[in-house]
Enzyme design. Structure first.
Site, PDB file in Angstrom:
ATOM      1  CD  GLU A  60      -3.806  -2.703   6.996  1.00 12.32           C
ATOM      2  OE1 GLU A  60      -2.631  -2.812   6.744  1.00 12.32           O
ATOM      3  OE2 GLU A  60      -4.501  -1.514   6.816  1.00 12.32           O
TER       4      GLU A  60
ATOM      5  CG  ASN B 240      -1.801   0.906   1.369  1.00 12.62           C
ATOM      6  OD1 ASN B 240      -1.880   1.854   0.456  1.00 12.62           O
ATOM      7  ND2 ASN B 240      -2.385   1.290   2.548  1.00 12.62           N
TER       8      ASN B 240
END
Ligand code: PGA
Length: 251
Positions: free
Chosen positions: A167, A9
Protein backbone atom coordinates in the site's frame (compact mmCIF):
# COMPACT_ATOMS: atom_id res chain seq x y z
CA UNK A 1 -2.75 -20.92 -9.15
CA UNK A 2 -3.24 -18.37 -6.39
CA UNK A 3 -6.85 -17.59 -5.54
CA UNK A 4 -7.67 -13.88 -5.52
CA UNK A 5 -8.57 -12.12 -2.26
CA UNK A 6 -10.58 -8.92 -1.82
CA UNK A 7 -10.48 -7.31 1.62
CA UNK A 8 -12.49 -4.32 2.84
CA UNK A 9 -10.81 -2.13 5.47
CA UNK A 10 -13.62 -0.13 7.08
CA UNK A 11 -11.18 1.86 9.27
CA UNK A 12 -12.95 3.97 11.94
CA UNK A 13 -16.31 3.93 10.15
CA UNK A 14 -19.66 2.21 10.83
CA UNK A 15 -21.86 1.84 13.87
CA UNK A 16 -22.86 -1.76 14.68
CA UNK A 17 -26.15 -1.21 12.81
CA UNK A 18 -24.47 0.20 9.71
CA UNK A 19 -21.87 -2.55 9.79
CA UNK A 20 -24.61 -5.21 9.87
CA UNK A 21 -26.34 -3.67 6.85
CA UNK A 22 -23.08 -3.30 4.91
CA UNK A 23 -21.92 -6.83 5.73
CA UNK A 24 -25.33 -8.20 4.74
CA UNK A 25 -25.22 -6.39 1.38
CA UNK A 26 -21.82 -7.97 0.68
CA UNK A 27 -22.71 -11.43 2.04
CA UNK A 28 -25.87 -11.61 -0.08
CA UNK A 29 -23.81 -10.88 -3.17
CA UNK A 30 -21.00 -13.31 -2.32
CA UNK A 31 -23.11 -16.18 -0.97
CA UNK A 32 -21.05 -19.36 -0.99
CA UNK A 33 -18.62 -18.19 -3.70
CA UNK A 34 -14.96 -18.50 -2.71
CA UNK A 35 -13.34 -16.97 -5.79
CA UNK A 36 -12.34 -14.37 -4.87
CA UNK A 37 -12.08 -14.91 -1.15
CA UNK A 38 -13.79 -11.94 0.56
CA UNK A 39 -12.96 -10.54 4.02
CA UNK A 40 -14.31 -7.45 5.78
CA UNK A 41 -12.48 -5.60 8.55
CA UNK A 42 -14.92 -3.55 10.68
CA UNK A 43 -13.81 -1.55 13.73
CA UNK A 44 -13.73 -3.60 16.97
CA UNK A 45 -17.16 -2.38 18.11
CA UNK A 46 -18.80 -3.60 14.89
CA UNK A 47 -17.12 -7.02 14.69
CA UNK A 48 -19.98 -8.89 16.38
CA UNK A 49 -22.73 -7.44 14.24
CA UNK A 50 -20.72 -8.08 11.06
CA UNK A 51 -19.99 -11.66 12.14
CA UNK A 52 -23.71 -12.29 12.66
CA UNK A 53 -24.57 -10.71 9.29
CA UNK A 54 -22.16 -12.91 7.27
CA UNK A 55 -22.94 -16.17 9.10
CA UNK A 56 -23.47 -19.10 6.72
CA UNK A 57 -21.78 -17.33 3.78
CA UNK A 58 -18.22 -17.46 2.47
CA UNK A 59 -17.44 -13.93 3.72
CA UNK A 60 -14.88 -13.85 6.55
CA UNK A 61 -14.44 -11.15 9.19
CA UNK A 62 -11.18 -9.82 10.58
CA UNK A 63 -9.87 -7.05 12.84
CA UNK A 64 -7.75 -4.04 11.92
CA UNK A 65 -5.18 -4.47 14.68
CA UNK A 66 -4.35 -6.54 17.76
CA UNK A 67 -1.99 -6.60 20.76
CA UNK A 68 0.93 -9.03 20.94
CA UNK A 69 0.00 -10.50 24.35
CA UNK A 70 -3.00 -12.70 25.15
CA UNK A 71 -4.13 -10.54 28.07
CA UNK A 72 -2.75 -8.14 30.66
CA UNK A 73 -2.72 -4.58 31.92
CA UNK A 74 -2.82 -2.90 28.49
CA UNK A 75 -5.58 -0.31 28.70
CA UNK A 76 -7.38 0.20 25.42
CA UNK A 77 -5.93 -2.86 23.70
CA UNK A 78 -7.53 -6.02 22.27
CA UNK A 79 -5.68 -9.35 21.95
CA UNK A 80 -5.60 -11.84 19.10
CA UNK A 81 -6.99 -14.46 21.44
CA UNK A 82 -10.02 -12.25 22.10
CA UNK A 83 -10.55 -11.77 18.38
CA UNK A 84 -10.29 -15.47 17.69
CA UNK A 85 -12.79 -16.25 20.45
CA UNK A 86 -15.20 -13.77 18.91
CA UNK A 87 -15.03 -15.57 15.55
CA UNK A 88 -12.49 -13.49 13.62
CA UNK A 89 -10.16 -15.37 11.31
CA UNK A 90 -7.96 -12.52 9.99
CA UNK A 91 -6.12 -9.48 11.31
CA UNK A 92 -4.49 -6.52 9.53
CA UNK A 93 -1.03 -5.71 10.91
CA UNK A 94 1.22 -2.69 10.30
CA UNK A 95 -1.22 -0.62 8.26
CA UNK A 96 0.49 2.65 7.29
CA UNK A 97 -2.00 4.62 9.41
CA UNK A 98 -0.83 2.60 12.43
CA UNK A 99 2.81 3.03 11.46
CA UNK A 100 2.48 6.79 10.93
CA UNK A 101 -0.11 7.90 13.50
CA UNK A 102 0.52 5.33 16.23
CA UNK A 103 4.26 4.90 15.73
CA UNK A 104 4.21 1.17 15.05
CA UNK A 105 7.63 -0.13 14.05
CA UNK A 106 8.64 -3.24 12.10
CA UNK A 107 9.69 -4.79 15.41
CA UNK A 108 6.24 -4.28 16.88
CA UNK A 109 4.54 -5.57 13.74
CA UNK A 110 6.82 -8.61 13.95
CA UNK A 111 5.78 -9.33 17.56
CA UNK A 112 2.11 -9.06 16.63
CA UNK A 113 2.62 -11.21 13.54
CA UNK A 114 4.24 -14.04 15.50
CA UNK A 115 1.41 -13.97 18.03
CA UNK A 116 -1.28 -13.96 15.31
CA UNK A 117 0.35 -16.91 13.54
CA UNK A 118 0.68 -18.87 16.78
CA UNK A 119 -3.05 -18.44 17.32
CA UNK A 120 -4.12 -19.46 13.83
CA UNK A 121 -5.26 -15.97 12.96
CA UNK A 122 -4.31 -15.21 9.35
CA UNK A 123 -2.44 -11.91 9.15
CA UNK A 124 -2.38 -9.31 6.39
CA UNK A 125 0.94 -7.46 6.78
CA UNK A 126 1.06 -4.01 5.15
CA UNK A 127 4.13 -2.33 3.66
CA UNK A 128 4.55 0.76 1.49
CA UNK A 129 6.56 3.91 0.88
CA UNK A 130 5.65 7.59 1.37
CA UNK A 131 5.70 10.07 -1.50
CA UNK A 132 9.01 11.54 -0.30
CA UNK A 133 10.56 8.09 -0.24
CA UNK A 134 9.27 7.33 -3.76
CA UNK A 135 10.54 10.67 -5.08
CA UNK A 136 13.95 9.95 -3.53
CA UNK A 137 14.09 6.60 -5.36
CA UNK A 138 13.89 4.63 -2.10
CA UNK A 139 10.70 2.64 -2.76
CA UNK A 140 12.31 -0.79 -3.12
CA UNK A 141 14.64 -0.29 -0.13
CA UNK A 142 11.81 0.85 2.12
CA UNK A 143 9.56 -2.01 1.07
CA UNK A 144 12.34 -4.56 1.50
CA UNK A 145 13.28 -3.41 4.97
CA UNK A 146 9.64 -3.25 6.16
CA UNK A 147 9.05 -6.70 4.74
CA UNK A 148 12.13 -8.39 6.20
CA UNK A 149 11.77 -6.56 9.52
CA UNK A 150 8.12 -7.51 9.89
CA UNK A 151 8.73 -11.15 8.89
CA UNK A 152 11.87 -11.65 10.96
CA UNK A 153 11.99 -15.21 12.34
CA UNK A 154 8.78 -16.31 10.61
CA UNK A 155 9.32 -19.81 9.13
CA UNK A 156 8.28 -20.82 5.61
CA UNK A 157 5.24 -22.89 6.63
CA UNK A 158 3.85 -19.86 8.48
CA UNK A 159 4.61 -17.48 5.64
CA UNK A 160 2.15 -19.56 3.62
CA UNK A 161 -0.65 -18.30 5.91
CA UNK A 162 0.54 -14.70 5.75
CA UNK A 163 -0.87 -12.25 3.22
CA UNK A 164 1.22 -9.23 2.19
CA UNK A 165 -0.41 -5.94 1.21
CA UNK A 166 1.56 -3.37 -0.76
CA UNK A 167 0.00 0.00 0.00
CA UNK A 168 1.90 3.06 -1.21
CA UNK A 169 1.12 5.70 1.44
CA UNK A 170 0.65 8.40 -1.22
CA UNK A 171 -2.17 6.38 -2.81
CA UNK A 172 -4.19 5.73 0.37
CA UNK A 173 -7.38 7.75 0.59
CA UNK A 174 -6.04 10.23 -1.97
CA UNK A 175 -7.82 9.04 -5.09
CA UNK A 176 -4.35 8.72 -6.59
CA UNK A 177 -3.80 5.08 -7.50
CA UNK A 178 -0.47 3.53 -8.38
CA UNK A 179 -0.62 2.63 -12.06
CA UNK A 180 -0.93 -1.10 -12.71
CA UNK A 181 2.66 -0.99 -13.97
CA UNK A 182 3.99 0.85 -10.88
CA UNK A 183 2.15 -1.56 -8.58
CA UNK A 184 3.26 -4.66 -10.49
CA UNK A 185 6.90 -3.54 -10.33
CA UNK A 186 6.78 -3.44 -6.53
CA UNK A 187 4.72 -6.64 -6.24
CA UNK A 188 7.23 -8.46 -8.43
CA UNK A 189 10.03 -7.10 -6.27
CA UNK A 190 8.30 -8.24 -3.08
CA UNK A 191 8.01 -11.74 -4.48
CA UNK A 192 11.70 -11.70 -5.44
CA UNK A 193 12.74 -10.58 -1.94
CA UNK A 194 10.60 -13.28 -0.37
CA UNK A 195 11.87 -15.94 -2.80
CA UNK A 196 15.45 -15.20 -1.78
CA UNK A 197 14.59 -15.96 1.81
CA UNK A 198 11.88 -18.61 1.51
CA UNK A 199 12.30 -20.29 -1.88
CA UNK A 200 9.56 -21.63 -4.14
CA UNK A 201 6.87 -21.49 -1.46
CA UNK A 202 6.41 -17.76 -2.20
CA UNK A 203 4.51 -18.69 -5.34
CA UNK A 204 1.63 -19.52 -2.96
CA UNK A 205 1.79 -16.24 -1.02
CA UNK A 206 -0.88 -13.66 -1.80
CA UNK A 207 0.26 -10.07 -2.37
CA UNK A 208 -2.60 -7.53 -2.33
CA UNK A 209 -2.52 -4.00 -3.67
CA UNK A 210 -4.09 -1.19 -1.62
CA UNK A 211 -4.45 2.53 -2.25
CA UNK A 212 -7.53 4.03 -3.93
CA UNK A 213 -8.74 0.76 -5.46
CA UNK A 214 -12.10 1.57 -7.10
CA UNK A 215 -14.58 -0.32 -9.30
CA UNK A 216 -13.14 1.34 -12.41
CA UNK A 217 -9.47 0.51 -11.81
CA UNK A 218 -9.73 -2.84 -10.01
CA UNK A 219 -9.83 -5.14 -13.03
CA UNK A 220 -6.65 -3.78 -14.58
CA UNK A 221 -4.79 -3.85 -11.26
CA UNK A 222 -5.94 -7.40 -10.48
CA UNK A 223 -4.95 -8.48 -13.99
CA UNK A 224 -1.23 -8.01 -13.22
CA UNK A 225 0.70 -11.26 -12.72
CA UNK A 226 1.79 -10.51 -9.14
CA UNK A 227 -1.30 -8.66 -7.89
CA UNK A 228 -3.50 -11.19 -6.12
CA UNK A 229 -6.35 -8.88 -5.11
CA UNK A 230 -6.91 -5.73 -3.12
CA UNK A 231 -7.10 -4.16 0.32
CA UNK A 232 -9.84 -1.60 -0.21
CA UNK A 233 -10.61 1.35 2.07
CA UNK A 234 -13.05 4.03 0.90
CA UNK A 235 -14.67 1.94 -1.83
CA UNK A 236 -15.45 -0.87 0.65
CA UNK A 237 -17.89 1.33 2.59
CA UNK A 238 -20.84 0.72 0.28
CA UNK A 239 -21.90 -2.74 -0.85
CA UNK A 240 -22.52 -1.34 -4.33
CA UNK A 241 -18.92 -0.32 -5.00
CA UNK A 242 -17.30 -3.14 -3.01
CA UNK A 243 -19.34 -5.81 -4.82
CA UNK A 244 -18.18 -4.35 -8.15
CA UNK A 245 -14.58 -4.73 -6.99
CA UNK A 246 -15.32 -8.34 -5.99
CA UNK A 247 -16.72 -8.92 -9.48
CA UNK A 248 -13.55 -7.46 -11.01
CA UNK A 249 -11.49 -10.07 -9.15
CA UNK A 250 -13.43 -13.07 -10.51
CA UNK A 251 -11.30 -15.16 -12.80
P1 PGA B 1 -8.21 3.53 0.29
O1 PGA B 1 -7.57 2.82 1.58
O2 PGA B 1 -8.78 2.44 -0.59
O3 PGA B 1 -9.31 4.42 0.84
O4 PGA B 1 -7.14 4.29 -0.39
C1 PGA B 1 -6.84 1.63 1.46
C2 PGA B 1 -6.29 1.21 2.80
O5 PGA B 1 -5.93 2.07 3.62
O6 PGA B 1 -6.22 0.01 3.11
Amino acid sequence: MRRKLVAGNWKMYTTPEKAAALAKGIAEYVGQATDPQVIVFPPFTSLSSALIAVKGTAVAVGAQNMHWEDEGAFTGEVSGKMLLTLGCSYVILGHSERRQLFFETDMLVNQKLKKALSQNLSPIVCVGETLDQRDAGETMNVVQSQLLGSLDGVPADELRRTVIAYEPVWAIGTGRTASPHQAEQVHGYIRTVLRERYGAIVDDVLILYGGSVKPDNARELFGQPNIDGGLVGGASLTAESFNKIIAAARQ
